[in-house]
Design a protein around this motif. Structure first.
Motif, PDB file in Angstrom:
ATOM      1  N   SER A  28     -11.205  59.856 -46.700  1.00  0.00           N
ATOM      2  CA  SER A  28     -12.202  58.908 -47.202  1.00  0.00           C
ATOM      3  C   SER A  28     -13.529  59.150 -46.505  1.00  0.00           C
ATOM      4  O   SER A  28     -13.576  59.531 -45.331  1.00  0.00           O
ATOM      5  N   LEU A  29     -14.598  58.915 -47.258  1.00  0.00           N
ATOM      6  CA  LEU A  29     -15.960  59.106 -46.753  1.00  0.00           C
ATOM      7  C   LEU A  29     -16.799  57.915 -47.158  1.00  0.00           C
ATOM      8  O   LEU A  29     -16.754  57.463 -48.304  1.00  0.00           O
ATOM      9  N   ASP A  30     -17.568  57.399 -46.198  1.00  0.00           N
ATOM     10  CA  ASP A  30     -18.375  56.203 -46.428  1.00  0.00           C
ATOM     11  C   ASP A  30     -19.761  56.456 -45.849  1.00  0.00           C
ATOM     12  O   ASP A  30     -19.886  56.750 -44.657  1.00  0.00           O
ATOM     13  N   VAL A  31     -20.790  56.341 -46.709  1.00  0.00           N
ATOM     14  CA  VAL A  31     -22.167  56.547 -46.264  1.00  0.00           C
ATOM     15  C   VAL A  31     -22.981  55.307 -46.619  1.00  0.00           C
ATOM     16  O   VAL A  31     -23.012  54.888 -47.777  1.00  0.00           O
ATOM     17  N   LYS A  32     -23.653  54.719 -45.610  1.00  0.00           N
ATOM     18  CA  LYS A  32     -24.434  53.505 -45.822  1.00  0.00           C
ATOM     19  C   LYS A  32     -25.825  53.695 -45.238  1.00  0.00           C
ATOM     20  O   LYS A  32     -25.969  54.090 -44.082  1.00  0.00           O
ATOM     21  N   THR A  33     -26.832  53.415 -46.047  1.00  0.00           N
ATOM     22  CA  THR A  33     -28.219  53.523 -45.586  1.00  0.00           C
ATOM     23  C   THR A  33     -28.982  52.266 -45.979  1.00  0.00           C
ATOM     24  O   THR A  33     -28.649  51.609 -46.978  1.00  0.00           O
ATOM     25  N   VAL A  34     -30.006  51.948 -45.201  1.00  0.00           N
ATOM     26  CA  VAL A  34     -30.835  50.767 -45.456  1.00  0.00           C
ATOM     27  C   VAL A  34     -32.282  51.214 -45.583  1.00  0.00           C
ATOM     28  O   VAL A  34     -32.825  51.857 -44.676  1.00  0.00           O
ATOM     29  N   ALA A  35     -32.904  50.890 -46.711  1.00  0.00           N
ATOM     30  CA  ALA A  35     -34.296  51.259 -46.949  1.00  0.00           C
ATOM     31  C   ALA A  35     -35.227  50.339 -46.163  1.00  0.00           C
ATOM     32  O   ALA A  35     -34.813  49.301 -45.637  1.00  0.00           O
ATOM     33  N   ALA A  36     -36.497  50.719 -46.114  1.00  0.00           N
ATOM     34  CA  ALA A  36     -37.486  49.953 -45.359  1.00  0.00           C
ATOM     35  C   ALA A  36     -37.650  48.538 -45.906  1.00  0.00           C
ATOM     36  O   ALA A  36     -37.968  47.607 -45.161  1.00  0.00           O
ATOM     37  N   ASN A  37     -37.414  48.341 -47.201  1.00  0.00           N
ATOM     38  CA  ASN A  37     -37.571  47.019 -47.799  1.00  0.00           C
ATOM     39  C   ASN A  37     -36.292  46.184 -47.727  1.00  0.00           C
ATOM     40  O   ASN A  37     -36.212  45.106 -48.316  1.00  0.00           O
ATOM     41  N   GLY A  38     -35.271  46.699 -47.012  1.00  0.00           N
ATOM     42  CA  GLY A  38     -34.049  45.940 -46.826  1.00  0.00           C
ATOM     43  C   GLY A  38     -32.960  46.201 -47.835  1.00  0.00           C
ATOM     44  O   GLY A  38     -31.852  45.663 -47.717  1.00  0.00           O
ATOM     45  N   VAL A  39     -33.197  47.034 -48.842  1.00  0.00           N
ATOM     46  CA  VAL A  39     -32.182  47.353 -49.838  1.00  0.00           C
ATOM     47  C   VAL A  39     -31.131  48.269 -49.207  1.00  0.00           C
ATOM     48  O   VAL A  39     -31.473  49.265 -48.564  1.00  0.00           O
ATOM     49  N   THR A  40     -29.871  47.927 -49.378  1.00  0.00           N
ATOM     50  CA  THR A  40     -28.767  48.699 -48.807  1.00  0.00           C
ATOM     51  C   THR A  40     -28.115  49.549 -49.881  1.00  0.00           C
ATOM     52  O   THR A  40     -27.778  49.057 -50.963  1.00  0.00           O
ATOM     53  N   PHE A  41     -27.908  50.823 -49.570  1.00  0.00           N
ATOM     54  CA  PHE A  41     -27.228  51.748 -50.471  1.00  0.00           C
ATOM     55  C   PHE A  41     -25.929  52.199 -49.804  1.00  0.00           C
ATOM     56  O   PHE A  41     -25.922  52.618 -48.641  1.00  0.00           O
ATOM     57  N   THR A  42     -24.840  52.113 -50.553  1.00  0.00           N
ATOM     58  CA  THR A  42     -23.536  52.503 -50.020  1.00  0.00           C
ATOM     59  C   THR A  42     -22.846  53.431 -51.003  1.00  0.00           C
ATOM     60  O   THR A  42     -22.739  53.129 -52.196  1.00  0.00           O
ATOM     61  N   ALA A  43     -22.366  54.570 -50.494  1.00  0.00           N
ATOM     62  CA  ALA A  43     -21.606  55.528 -51.294  1.00  0.00           C
ATOM     63  C   ALA A  43     -20.246  55.711 -50.638  1.00  0.00           C
ATOM     64  O   ALA A  43     -20.154  55.983 -49.445  1.00  0.00           O
ATOM     65  N   LYS A  44     -19.189  55.552 -51.425  1.00  0.00           N
ATOM     66  CA  LYS A  44     -17.831  55.696 -50.909  1.00  0.00           C
ATOM     67  C   LYS A  44     -17.058  56.676 -51.775  1.00  0.00           C
ATOM     68  O   LYS A  44     -17.168  56.665 -52.998  1.00  0.00           O
ATOM     69  N   GLY A  49      -3.826  61.992 -53.350  1.00  0.00           N
ATOM     70  CA  GLY A  49      -3.077  63.028 -54.043  1.00  0.00           C
ATOM     71  C   GLY A  49      -4.025  64.025 -54.660  1.00  0.00           C
ATOM     72  O   GLY A  49      -4.860  64.626 -53.986  1.00  0.00           O
ATOM     73  N   ASP A  50      -3.929  64.191 -55.984  1.00  0.00           N
ATOM     74  CA  ASP A  50      -4.819  65.121 -56.682  1.00  0.00           C
ATOM     75  C   ASP A  50      -5.973  64.398 -57.360  1.00  0.00           C
ATOM     76  O   ASP A  50      -6.675  64.975 -58.198  1.00  0.00           O
ATOM     77  N   LYS A  51      -6.197  63.136 -57.001  1.00  0.00           N
ATOM     78  CA  LYS A  51      -7.255  62.351 -57.629  1.00  0.00           C
ATOM     79  C   LYS A  51      -8.380  62.069 -56.646  1.00  0.00           C
ATOM     80  O   LYS A  51      -8.155  61.825 -55.471  1.00  0.00           O
ATOM     81  N   LEU A  52      -9.602  62.099 -57.173  1.00  0.00           N
ATOM     82  CA  LEU A  52     -10.780  61.747 -56.399  1.00  0.00           C
ATOM     83  C   LEU A  52     -11.446  60.538 -57.046  1.00  0.00           C
ATOM     84  O   LEU A  52     -11.528  60.446 -58.274  1.00  0.00           O
ATOM     85  N   SER A  53     -11.905  59.621 -56.247  1.00  0.00           N
ATOM     86  CA  SER A  53     -12.592  58.445 -56.771  1.00  0.00           C
ATOM     87  C   SER A  53     -13.775  58.129 -55.876  1.00  0.00           C
ATOM     88  O   SER A  53     -13.794  58.466 -54.691  1.00  0.00           O
ATOM     89  N   GLY A  54     -14.770  57.500 -56.480  1.00  0.00           N
ATOM     90  CA  GLY A  54     -15.964  57.179 -55.726  1.00  0.00           C
ATOM     91  C   GLY A  54     -16.667  55.958 -56.269  1.00  0.00           C
ATOM     92  O   GLY A  54     -16.394  55.500 -57.390  1.00  0.00           O
ATOM     93  N   ASN A  55     -17.575  55.425 -55.464  1.00  0.00           N
ATOM     94  CA  ASN A  55     -18.307  54.227 -55.849  1.00  0.00           C
ATOM     95  C   ASN A  55     -19.702  54.266 -55.238  1.00  0.00           C
ATOM     96  O   ASN A  55     -19.876  54.635 -54.075  1.00  0.00           O
ATOM     97  N   LEU A  56     -20.694  53.916 -56.041  1.00  0.00           N
ATOM     98  CA  LEU A  56     -22.075  53.796 -55.573  1.00  0.00           C
ATOM     99  C   LEU A  56     -22.478  52.331 -55.689  1.00  0.00           C
ATOM    100  O   LEU A  56     -22.223  51.689 -56.711  1.00  0.00           O
ATOM    101  N   GLU A  57     -23.119  51.801 -54.645  1.00  0.00           N
ATOM    102  CA  GLU A  57     -23.469  50.391 -54.634  1.00  0.00           C
ATOM    103  C   GLU A  57     -24.854  50.178 -54.039  1.00  0.00           C
ATOM    104  O   GLU A  57     -25.221  50.811 -53.055  1.00  0.00           O
ATOM    105  N   THR A  58     -25.602  49.285 -54.683  1.00  0.00           N
ATOM    106  CA  THR A  58     -26.923  48.889 -54.192  1.00  0.00           C
ATOM    107  C   THR A  58     -26.928  47.384 -53.969  1.00  0.00           C
ATOM    108  O   THR A  58     -26.484  46.623 -54.827  1.00  0.00           O
ATOM    109  N   LYS A  59     -27.442  46.960 -52.803  1.00  0.00           N
ATOM    110  CA  LYS A  59     -27.429  45.539 -52.468  1.00  0.00           C
ATOM    111  C   LYS A  59     -28.806  45.103 -51.983  1.00  0.00           C
ATOM    112  O   LYS A  59     -29.378  45.714 -51.083  1.00  0.00           O
TER     113      LYS A  59
END
Length: 283
Positions: A28-44, A49-59
């Protein structure tokens, strides 16, 4: 401090027993960044098994007005939106509107209300499209003792479809809980103890009155040891014979590595064991 919600009555023991065991996901990989205006971006991302899944989120959070907007999109092509409004209408009240859309396949919409007070906490979860159904729970507490119950109500059928009860006691260094779940057919007892600033232990016993097996009681115990301010280790053993281990290390500020393993001690010569690695970045 507000009374804990119904789902948090057993939180201390559940965290020791179920949190931070990285073998549950091989990678599993989790990347979280916060912009200067406070917006949070998260990529997981994770592999199973043989499946890959991911999620992009903006808060985006407007703390002054108690407004939080979260927008997500995942590899299942689901568009998820959550709008939260906290302490605006009245102190202690939080309202959430949660929606999920998979184009040409399904739609979900829910309204959640939570009111937290020093003496009680009440929550209502209304599924607007399915049923519709109402899930509600209520807890009341004093001097460390918390009593609570939850129920699901089908509006169309005009009947209660599910209910449960729980009681818990929390002291400065330990807590205990008793739960009667699944229409009072599944019983659980949890225990948590902070032995020292570095050591925590937790245990849980579960009895399923509907089970047809010879021994319907399940037991598990776990411990967490804080190696230093940047690392900890965890170990858990269940009566099923599964031993789980975890190690977490802050490699540097904003970078965390997690390693996990689960070993079936009853089948050491079989390929039933699991390994997992997690890497998290935040900036």
């Amino acid at each position: 401090m507000a009374v804990p919600a119904f789902s948090d009555i057993s939180k201390a023991s559940n965290d020791v027993l179920g949190k931070d065991f990285y073998h549950l996901t091989p990678v599993s990989l989790d990347v979280k960044t916060v912009a200067a205006n406070g917006v949070t971006f998260t990529a997981k991302g994770k592999s199973s098994g043989d499946k890959l899944s991911g999620n992009l989120e903006t808060k985006y959070a407007d703390k002054k007005n108690g407004l939080t907007l979260t927008q997500g999109w995942n590899t299942a092509n689901a568009l998820d939106t959550k709008v939260e409004l906290a302490d605006t209408l009245t102190p202690g009240l939080k309202a959430e509107v949660v929606g999920s859309v998979v184009p040409d396949k399904k739609k979900d919409a829910k309204l959640n209300l939570t009111y937290a007070h020093q003496a009680f906490t009440a929550r209502t979860f209304l599924d607007l499209l399915k049923g519709p159904t109402v899930n509600a729970d209520f807890t009341a507490g004093k001097d460390g003792v918390t009593l609570g119950g939850t129920a699901s109500y089908d509006i169309n059928a005009a009947s209660v479809t599910k209910y449960a009860f729980a009681v818990g006691y929390k002291a400065p260094d330990y807590s205990i809980s008793l739960s009667a779940l699944d229409n009072v057919k599944l019983f659980s007892a949890g225990y948590y103890h902070k032995v020292s600033p570095l050591v925590e232990v937790g245990g849980k016993a579960t009895y399923d009155s509907k089970s047809s097996i010879a021994n319907p009681v399940a037991l598990e115990v776990a411990t967490k040891y804080q190696v230093d301010s940047t690392a900890f280790v965890k170990a858990k053993i269940a009566d099923s014979g599964i031993a789980s281990f975890a190690y977490s290390q802050d490699l540097r500020k904003g970078v965390k590595l997690g390693l996990g393993a689960a070993i079936d001690v009853l089948k050491l010569n079989e390929a039933t064991h699991k390994l997992g690695v997690s890497l998290s970045f935040s900036a």
